[in-house]
Design an enzyme around this catalytic site. Sequence first.
Site, PDB file in Angstrom:
ATOM      1  N   HIS A 183       0.824  -1.215   0.000  1.00  0.00           N
ATOM      2  CA  HIS A 183       0.000   0.000   0.000  1.00  0.00           C
ATOM      3  C   HIS A 183       0.857   1.264   0.000  1.00  0.00           C
ATOM      4  O   HIS A 183       0.381   2.346  -0.329  1.00  0.00           O
ATOM      5  CB  HIS A 183      -0.956  -0.001   1.192  1.00  0.00           C
ATOM      6  N   THR A 228       2.461   7.228  -4.380  1.00  0.00           N
ATOM      7  CA  THR A 228       3.831   7.463  -4.851  1.00  0.00           C
ATOM      8  C   THR A 228       4.566   6.126  -4.970  1.00  0.00           C
ATOM      9  O   THR A 228       4.295   5.199  -4.216  1.00  0.00           O
ATOM     10  CB  THR A 228       4.598   8.364  -3.870  1.00  0.00           C
ATOM     11  N   TRP A 263       7.718   5.784  -4.415  1.00  0.00           N
ATOM     12  CA  TRP A 263       8.863   5.760  -3.490  1.00  0.00           C
ATOM     13  C   TRP A 263       8.536   4.973  -2.229  1.00  0.00           C
ATOM     14  O   TRP A 263       7.366   4.865  -1.831  1.00  0.00           O
ATOM     15  CB  TRP A 263       9.262   7.199  -3.095  1.00  0.00           C
ATOM     16  N   HIS A 283      -2.145 -13.239  -2.058  1.00  0.00           N
ATOM     17  CA  HIS A 283      -3.343 -13.521  -1.258  1.00  0.00           C
ATOM     18  C   HIS A 283      -3.345 -14.876  -0.552  1.00  0.00           C
ATOM     19  O   HIS A 283      -3.913 -14.997   0.540  1.00  0.00           O
ATOM     20  CB  HIS A 283      -4.596 -13.347  -2.137  1.00  0.00           C
ATOM     21  N   ARG A 325      -3.752  -6.428 -18.036  1.00  0.00           N
ATOM     22  CA  ARG A 325      -2.675  -5.430 -18.031  1.00  0.00           C
ATOM     23  C   ARG A 325      -1.441  -5.884 -18.816  1.00  0.00           C
ATOM     24  O   ARG A 325      -0.377  -5.294 -18.713  1.00  0.00           O
ATOM     25  CB  ARG A 325      -2.293  -5.106 -16.585  1.00  0.00           C
TER      26      ARG A 325
HETATM   27  C1  HEM Z   1      -8.258  -9.293   3.908  1.00  0.00           C
HETATM   28  C2  HEM Z   1      -7.231  -8.964   3.176  1.00  0.00           C
HETATM   29  C3  HEM Z   1      -7.308  -8.535   1.731  1.00  0.00           C
HETATM   30  C4  HEM Z   1      -8.378  -8.133   0.985  1.00  0.00           C
HETATM   31  C5  HEM Z   1      -9.833  -8.006   1.420  1.00  0.00           C
HETATM   32  C6  HEM Z   1      -7.878  -7.828  -0.341  1.00  0.00           C
HETATM   33  C7  HEM Z   1      -8.667  -7.397  -1.387  1.00  0.00           C
HETATM   34  C8  HEM Z   1      -8.185  -6.930  -2.580  1.00  0.00           C
HETATM   35  C9  HEM Z   1      -8.960  -6.286  -3.596  1.00  0.00           C
HETATM   36  C10 HEM Z   1     -10.480  -6.037  -3.515  1.00  0.00           C
HETATM   37  C11 HEM Z   1      -8.117  -5.949  -4.609  1.00  0.00           C
HETATM   38  C12 HEM Z   1      -8.474  -5.200  -5.904  1.00  0.00           C
HETATM   39  C13 HEM Z   1      -9.029  -6.131  -6.931  1.00  0.00           C
HETATM   40  C14 HEM Z   1      -9.181  -5.518  -8.302  1.00  0.00           C
HETATM   41  O1  HEM Z   1      -8.189  -5.395  -9.013  1.00  0.00           O
HETATM   42  O2  HEM Z   1     -10.306  -5.196  -8.659  1.00  0.00           O
HETATM   43  C15 HEM Z   1      -6.791  -6.375  -4.227  1.00  0.00           C
HETATM   44  C16 HEM Z   1      -5.674  -6.182  -4.995  1.00  0.00           C
HETATM   45  C17 HEM Z   1      -4.399  -6.572  -4.616  1.00  0.00           C
HETATM   46  N1  HEM Z   1      -4.038  -7.185  -3.443  1.00  0.00           N
HETATM   47 FE1  HEM Z   1      -5.273  -7.704  -1.948  1.00  0.00          FE
HETATM   48  N2  HEM Z   1      -6.532  -8.055  -0.365  1.00  0.00           N
HETATM   49  C18 HEM Z   1      -6.143  -8.472   0.877  1.00  0.00           C
HETATM   50  C19 HEM Z   1      -4.873  -8.815   1.276  1.00  0.00           C
HETATM   51  C20 HEM Z   1      -3.752  -8.747   0.487  1.00  0.00           C
HETATM   52  C21 HEM Z   1      -2.449  -9.179   0.883  1.00  0.00           C
HETATM   53  C22 HEM Z   1      -2.062  -9.802   2.229  1.00  0.00           C
HETATM   54  C23 HEM Z   1      -1.617  -8.947  -0.164  1.00  0.00           C
HETATM   55  C24 HEM Z   1      -0.145  -9.244  -0.179  1.00  0.00           C
HETATM   56  C25 HEM Z   1       0.739  -8.455  -0.702  1.00  0.00           C
HETATM   57  C26 HEM Z   1      -2.403  -8.357  -1.232  1.00  0.00           C
HETATM   58  C27 HEM Z   1      -1.921  -7.966  -2.479  1.00  0.00           C
HETATM   59  C28 HEM Z   1      -2.697  -7.384  -3.465  1.00  0.00           C
HETATM   60  C29 HEM Z   1      -2.159  -6.871  -4.712  1.00  0.00           C
HETATM   61  C30 HEM Z   1      -0.697  -6.900  -5.160  1.00  0.00           C
HETATM   62  C31 HEM Z   1      -3.220  -6.351  -5.428  1.00  0.00           C
HETATM   63  C32 HEM Z   1      -3.170  -5.610  -6.772  1.00  0.00           C
HETATM   64  C33 HEM Z   1      -3.128  -4.110  -6.521  1.00  0.00           C
HETATM   65  C34 HEM Z   1      -3.180  -3.260  -7.762  1.00  0.00           C
HETATM   66  O3  HEM Z   1      -3.677  -3.713  -8.783  1.00  0.00           O
HETATM   67  O4  HEM Z   1      -2.743  -2.111  -7.698  1.00  0.00           O
HETATM   68  N3  HEM Z   1      -3.696  -8.264  -0.796  1.00  0.00           N
HETATM   69  N4  HEM Z   1      -6.858  -6.983  -3.005  1.00  0.00           N
END
Ligand code: HEM
Length: 629
Positions: A154, A207, A209, A389, A482
């Site tokens: 994040h 950002t 960074w 995930h 993408r």
């Molecule tokens: C309860 C925990 C979590 C929830 C509810 C959650 C939910 C989501 C959702 C809703 C998205 C966006 C889906 C979309 O593209 O429409 C997302 C993207 C993503 N999540 Fe999670 N997530 C969780 C935990 C994690 C964890 C632990 C990681 C580990 C790094 C992670 C990595 C990512 C990544 C890399 C993306 C893509 C972001 C982007 O496209 O900019 N998430 N997640």
Amino acid sequence: MVYIFILVSSNWWQYPYPYDIVAIAASQEKLQKENFIDSYTESTEQSYVHRRLRNCLDPKIGKLGKKVRYGCSKRCHKFRRLDGLCNDYENPASGSLYYRFGRNVPLNATVRDEKNLYNPNPRDISRTLMKREKFIPVTIVNILVAGWVQFMTHDWFDSGKNDRCRHLKVPIRDDDPDFCKTMDIPMTRRDSCRNSKDYDTYQNTVTHWWDASQLYGINKQINRRIRTRKDGKLKLTSKDRLPIDPSTGLPITGNSLNWWVGLGIFHVIWTREHNYVCDMLKERNPTWNDKMLYNTARLIIAAVIGKIHTLEWTTAILHNDVAKLGLKSNWYGITPIEIARGNASLAAWLIKRFPQLSSGIPGSIGNPKNIRGVPYSLTQDFIAAYRLHPLLPDEFEVRSHQTDELVNRYNMKDTVFEKAESVFEENSMDDLLYTFGNDYPGAMTLYNYPNFLRNLDLPTTSPHGKGKVDMATIDILRDRERGIPRYNAFRRLLHLTPITKFEDLTTNPTHAEELRHMYNNDVEKIDFLIGSRAESPLPEGFGFSDTFFRIFSIMARRRMEADRFFTDDYTSEYYTQWGIDYIDATHMKDILLRHYPSLASQLQPNVTNVFIPWKSQTSLDKNFPYPLY
Ligand code: HEM
């Protein structure tokens, strides 16, 4: 050294010392030379001239809307800006808010394959190859690892609010119990500056960074809400928790996206630590005002987070001597003689073959900035690699840190988004930390995708869409949308040996058969995400695949060596001497003990790395956090 010319970098971890190190060093060298790809192909004011200029950036000019080269005045030099501008004076917009994601593969390999967008059907993949029948744990790390890495991502990237008008439509089978006819997934938001002739590009809405923007926010509006405006501090409630926004039920912090308890823990801890750093700075600089204290504390906090991630989180999940050596080199640097374990002739050979080692691998911290000829950005491939995930469980039991007795039992689905706050209300931070410090996360393998995420109800406040979604389907489809190359193409572009049959990918014959069936006996069709999850065996001590590791490792170094606050300006003039000493001396365990002293009996005396299950650390790791090879 004759063998060195036939070393295959894909197999580095199967070679004995020192060939393992030589093979990985050669691979890194090639990746660093060839795999930082700029997505600003046109990059001139001309191409934007008739278009809406809001949030359009040019690496050299800065904000195009302003029509003037963005003056990085002296005023901006000392501190990290909220929007990330002016970190690199030559390319003032690089790495800033709304700056485009770059790529780790050539742009012509990133064209979306429209014809095969739903082939094989991503929901079918989710239902067969990803569905978790039984939780598969990874036992080398604890669940804090999951919350921490999401906290990191994040800070680094966010693709922003999805486009509510354009949808991907995944066909749904009649026998699907959870979805009907089609699963409509809003597409990724458009790059507001993209020229139709460009390759597909996407902007980062935070950002790039490593600046702790997840705590401090990316604009004045957010930043104003989180600060007390007194002594540089951030807002906390009387119970040392984050204030809650009554309109969303989510905490007030820099970024509260996809909130859950494991993520929230780190926001609370780092908010408290920021305030501690402010106290220390004020004690030493009584005349400093709120702004000066806040800005200096932010610099220090971002750097200590970077150090802990490099030397603690990553060495826990990549518990491998060669990887640890690389991580140590990223922060502190190492000398060729250290790599050669004191063998002078090997050290001399290494310097000849890899001249960049001549003054030791410098490490990023405090050394000259190096953008390797490409203005800094994170990459779309980097996002793809961080879709971790499966680390998440589907349920957890909170246990007492004093007696180990069961306190509460939760299903993850009841603890996400605005529901997370009740878990903080019902449990002490000590118990939550103790629980997550000992429980195992999920392994990054096939058949281990959390079920709650495969059937996730997005709250109305979510920027990602509404209603029920299957995150496993989304993870696959987003990569295809993408233009992330499929697994085998990706391996070729990372200079790794491609696979020729399913058995090359995995030693598990059942997995190989299921993959063959899903991908119609064509290894070229395997998705990057699925191939990486299927890879076996893994290098010793690795919590994720070697293919992922290539992206992780080059970007880990780049995040620091391209940032002047980790390089040219990592000095006491910017950080204060107290700040530099604090960063050097502080480990995650110190921070936990500072704010949660009653964990002492659980963390003392044996726990060194808090990301490794606490109970499993039965003797002190004397080399921690400076792993020796
Ligand atoms: C309860 C925990 C979590 C929830 C509810 C959650 C939910 C989501 C959702 C809703 C998205 C966006 C889906 C979309 O593209 O429409 C997302 C993207 C993503 N999540 Fe999670 N997530 C969780 C935990 C994690 C964890 C632990 C990681 C580990 C790094 C992670 C990595 C990512 C990544 C890399 C993306 C893509 C972001 C982007 O496209 O900019 N998430 N997640």
